[in-house]
Design an enzyme around this catalytic site. Structure first.
Site, PDB file in Angstrom:
ATOM      1  N   ASP A  13       0.841  -1.195   0.000  1.00 52.97           N
ATOM      2  CA  ASP A  13       0.000   0.000   0.000  1.00 52.97           C
ATOM      3  C   ASP A  13       0.876   1.244   0.000  1.00 52.97           C
ATOM      4  O   ASP A  13       0.970   1.964   0.996  1.00 52.97           O
ATOM      5  CB  ASP A  13      -0.938  -0.017   1.218  1.00 52.97           C
ATOM      6  N   LYS A  35       0.461  -8.119  -2.175  1.00 51.52           N
ATOM      7  CA  LYS A  35      -0.860  -7.642  -2.573  1.00 51.52           C
ATOM      8  C   LYS A  35      -0.750  -6.257  -3.201  1.00 51.52           C
ATOM      9  O   LYS A  35      -0.150  -5.346  -2.623  1.00 51.52           O
ATOM     10  CB  LYS A  35      -1.787  -7.577  -1.352  1.00 51.52           C
ATOM     11  N   ASP A  62      -5.831  -6.978  -5.666  1.00 51.83           N
ATOM     12  CA  ASP A  62      -6.998  -6.773  -4.804  1.00 51.83           C
ATOM     13  C   ASP A  62      -7.830  -5.607  -5.329  1.00 51.83           C
ATOM     14  O   ASP A  62      -7.873  -4.537  -4.723  1.00 51.83           O
ATOM     15  CB  ASP A  62      -6.523  -6.525  -3.361  1.00 51.83           C
ATOM     16  N   LEU A  63      -8.487  -5.830  -6.459  1.00 45.79           N
ATOM     17  CA  LEU A  63      -9.263  -4.744  -7.076  1.00 45.79           C
ATOM     18  C   LEU A  63     -10.718  -4.750  -6.628  1.00 45.79           C
ATOM     19  O   LEU A  63     -11.460  -3.823  -6.956  1.00 45.79           O
ATOM     20  CB  LEU A  63      -9.184  -4.842  -8.609  1.00 45.79           C
ATOM     21  N   LYS A  64     -11.149  -5.771  -5.933  1.00 45.02           N
ATOM     22  CA  LYS A  64     -12.531  -5.845  -5.422  1.00 45.02           C
ATOM     23  C   LYS A  64     -13.523  -5.416  -6.504  1.00 45.02           C
ATOM     24  O   LYS A  64     -14.283  -4.459  -6.349  1.00 45.02           O
ATOM     25  CB  LYS A  64     -12.683  -4.987  -4.163  1.00 45.02           C
ATOM     26  N   ASP A  67     -19.318  -4.630 -10.745  1.00 44.61           N
ATOM     27  CA  ASP A  67     -19.927  -3.898 -11.861  1.00 44.61           C
ATOM     28  C   ASP A  67     -20.912  -4.838 -12.531  1.00 44.61           C
ATOM     29  O   ASP A  67     -21.174  -5.924 -12.010  1.00 44.61           O
ATOM     30  CB  ASP A  67     -18.818  -3.433 -12.836  1.00 44.61           C
ATOM     31  N   ILE A  68     -21.433  -4.485 -13.694  1.00 44.42           N
ATOM     32  CA  ILE A  68     -22.343  -5.405 -14.377  1.00 44.42           C
ATOM     33  C   ILE A  68     -21.536  -6.648 -14.779  1.00 44.42           C
ATOM     34  O   ILE A  68     -20.303  -6.576 -14.947  1.00 44.42           O
ATOM     35  CB  ILE A  68     -23.025  -4.760 -15.614  1.00 44.42           C
ATOM     36  N   PRO A  69     -22.213  -7.803 -14.911  1.00 45.37           N
ATOM     37  CA  PRO A  69     -21.475  -9.058 -15.158  1.00 45.37           C
ATOM     38  C   PRO A  69     -20.490  -8.974 -16.319  1.00 45.37           C
ATOM     39  O   PRO A  69     -19.342  -9.413 -16.204  1.00 45.37           O
ATOM     40  CB  PRO A  69     -22.605 -10.059 -15.438  1.00 45.37           C
ATOM     41  N   THR A  71     -18.890  -6.430 -17.667  1.00 47.13           N
ATOM     42  CA  THR A  71     -17.721  -5.578 -17.388  1.00 47.13           C
ATOM     43  C   THR A  71     -16.760  -6.275 -16.426  1.00 47.13           C
ATOM     44  O   THR A  71     -15.538  -6.251 -16.615  1.00 47.13           O
ATOM     45  CB  THR A  71     -18.191  -4.222 -16.798  1.00 47.13           C
ATOM     46  N   THR A 118     -14.362  -4.944   6.132  1.00 51.38           N
ATOM     47  CA  THR A 118     -14.131  -4.901   7.584  1.00 51.38           C
ATOM     48  C   THR A 118     -14.454  -3.524   8.178  1.00 51.38           C
ATOM     49  O   THR A 118     -14.608  -3.398   9.381  1.00 51.38           O
ATOM     50  CB  THR A 118     -12.680  -5.274   7.927  1.00 51.38           C
ATOM     51  N   ARG A 179      -2.450  -7.686  13.351  1.00 48.34           N
ATOM     52  CA  ARG A 179      -1.397  -6.928  14.033  1.00 48.34           C
ATOM     53  C   ARG A 179      -0.580  -7.868  14.908  1.00 48.34           C
ATOM     54  O   ARG A 179      -1.138  -8.514  15.813  1.00 48.34           O
ATOM     55  CB  ARG A 179      -2.016  -5.845  14.945  1.00 48.34           C
ATOM     56  N   GLN A 188      -6.702   0.140  13.247  1.00 45.85           N
ATOM     57  CA  GLN A 188      -7.371  -1.150  13.452  1.00 45.85           C
ATOM     58  C   GLN A 188      -7.971  -1.217  14.857  1.00 45.85           C
ATOM     59  O   GLN A 188      -7.322  -0.865  15.822  1.00 45.85           O
ATOM     60  CB  GLN A 188      -6.360  -2.296  13.313  1.00 45.85           C
ATOM     61  N   ARG A 209       0.899  -2.193   7.129  1.00 46.27           N
ATOM     62  CA  ARG A 209       1.720  -1.208   7.838  1.00 46.27           C
ATOM     63  C   ARG A 209       2.685  -1.744   8.884  1.00 46.27           C
ATOM     64  O   ARG A 209       3.781  -1.175   9.011  1.00 46.27           O
ATOM     65  CB  ARG A 209       0.805  -0.130   8.421  1.00 46.27           C
TER      66      ARG A 209
HETATM   67  O1  C5P Z   1      -3.776  -2.292   8.307  1.00 48.90           O
HETATM   68  P1  C5P Z   1      -2.805  -2.866   7.316  1.00 48.90           P
HETATM   69  O2  C5P Z   1      -1.849  -1.852   6.792  1.00 48.90           O
HETATM   70  O3  C5P Z   1      -2.126  -4.114   7.782  1.00 48.90           O
HETATM   71  O4  C5P Z   1      -3.727  -3.281   6.094  1.00 48.90           O
HETATM   72  C1  C5P Z   1      -3.282  -4.104   5.068  1.00 48.90           C
HETATM   73  C2  C5P Z   1      -4.368  -4.274   4.056  1.00 48.90           C
HETATM   74  O5  C5P Z   1      -5.519  -4.850   4.634  1.00 48.90           O
HETATM   75  C3  C5P Z   1      -4.831  -2.973   3.464  1.00 48.90           C
HETATM   76  O6  C5P Z   1      -4.689  -3.117   2.048  1.00 48.90           O
HETATM   77  C4  C5P Z   1      -6.261  -2.771   3.860  1.00 48.90           C
HETATM   78  O7  C5P Z   1      -7.057  -2.330   2.798  1.00 48.90           O
HETATM   79  C5  C5P Z   1      -6.686  -4.123   4.320  1.00 48.90           C
HETATM   80  N1  C5P Z   1      -7.456  -4.094   5.556  1.00 48.90           N
HETATM   81  C6  C5P Z   1      -8.688  -4.686   5.621  1.00 48.90           C
HETATM   82  N2  C5P Z   1      -9.374  -4.691   6.799  1.00 48.90           N
HETATM   83  C7  C5P Z   1      -8.859  -4.153   7.883  1.00 48.90           C
HETATM   84  C8  C5P Z   1      -7.604  -3.582   7.827  1.00 48.90           C
HETATM   85  C9  C5P Z   1      -6.928  -3.553   6.637  1.00 48.90           C
HETATM   86  O8  C5P Z   1      -9.183  -5.197   4.634  1.00 48.90           O
HETATM   87  N3  C5P Z   1      -9.537  -4.163   9.025  1.00 48.90           N
END
Ligand code: C5P
Length: 230
Positions: A13, A35, A62-64, A67-69, A71, A118, A179, A188, A209
């Protein structure tokens, strides 16, 4: 048996290809799965995916997708062509979208569905008209996904046990919100340690992180692996 290090996926990230590749280089000795999410992909595009794959590492894109099927299916084809090992879609797109997506993916790609983000609370669910609780909604969407051909789900560590109870080893589970005991919680609130998440039965843990924000990322990885080794 899978080695502990093979269960860890480091979230790149960061904003630039340069920073991402520095991290990959620093961690490649131990970590083989990274990722790439919306921030880095939006900034650097498919080139960063190719560059990480070129190091020999695996990529979770991780593009999540949602959209419509048609696309989503075309986007899944593009990700398959890139050669990523793992891809995510949102399961709330419904069974037609999920089926179109699973039909379009490369056969060796792990295809995971996001159930409930989450960051979503019961209040968020109410805002969008869902009266069930978070766990019920997670299980409903996971079942929808499994019936429509996904390989597994992305979930919060708190849902690992109920997902395993419901689906056993038929699904792969990847969790985030992890963590190590020594790390700052950052934003978090309901996190688990890597050890707790693996004991609960997850296949993969995505960590960002605590590793990428550390001045010595490889030392953070070494500490996590040490925590998992006893
Ligand atoms: O918090 P951290 O930096 O470890 O997050 C790593 C990845 O997990 C991030 O890409 C974030 O989008 C995702 N994440 C999540 N749910 C959380 C915390 C982070 O999906 N509760």
């Amino acid at each position: 048996m899978t080695k502990a290090a093979d269960k860890i996926i480091v979230a790149l990230d960061v904003a630039t290809k340069k920073k991402a590749l520095e991290l990959v280089e620093q961690l490649r000795g131990e970590i083989s799965f990274f990722k790439i999410g919306l921030q880095l992909y939006t900034a650097e595009g498919p080139e960063i995916v190719r560059a990480v794959l070129a190091t020999g590492a695996k990529v979770w894109l991780d593009l999540k997708l949602y959209d419509i099927p048609n696309t989503v299916a075309r986007a899944v084809e593009s990700a398959s062509t890139l050669g990523v090992q793992m891809l995510t879609i949102h399961l709330s797109g419904g069974s037609a979208m999920i089926r179109a997506a699973t039909a379009a993916r490369a056969s060796d790609m792990l295809f995971l569905g996001v159930t409930v983000l989450t960051s979503v609370t019961e209040q968020t669910l109410r805002e969008i008209g869902i009266t069930d609780g978070v766990e019920d909604q997670v299980l409903r969407l996971a079942k929808l996904g499994v019936d429509a051909g996904i390989d597994g789900v992305v979930a919060s560590p708190h849902e690992i046990k109920s997902l395993r109870r419901e689906f056993g080893d038929r699904i792969k589970i990847a969790v985030q919100g992890i963590r190590p005991s020594w790390a700052e919680p950052d934003d978090q609130k309901r996190f688990m340690t890597p050890r707790e998440a693996i004991q609960a039965g997850t296949d993969y843990i995505g960590i960002g992180r605590p590793i990428t924000g550390n001045a010595q990322p490889h030392e953070a990885v070494a500490r996590i692996l040490e925590e998992l080794s006893y």
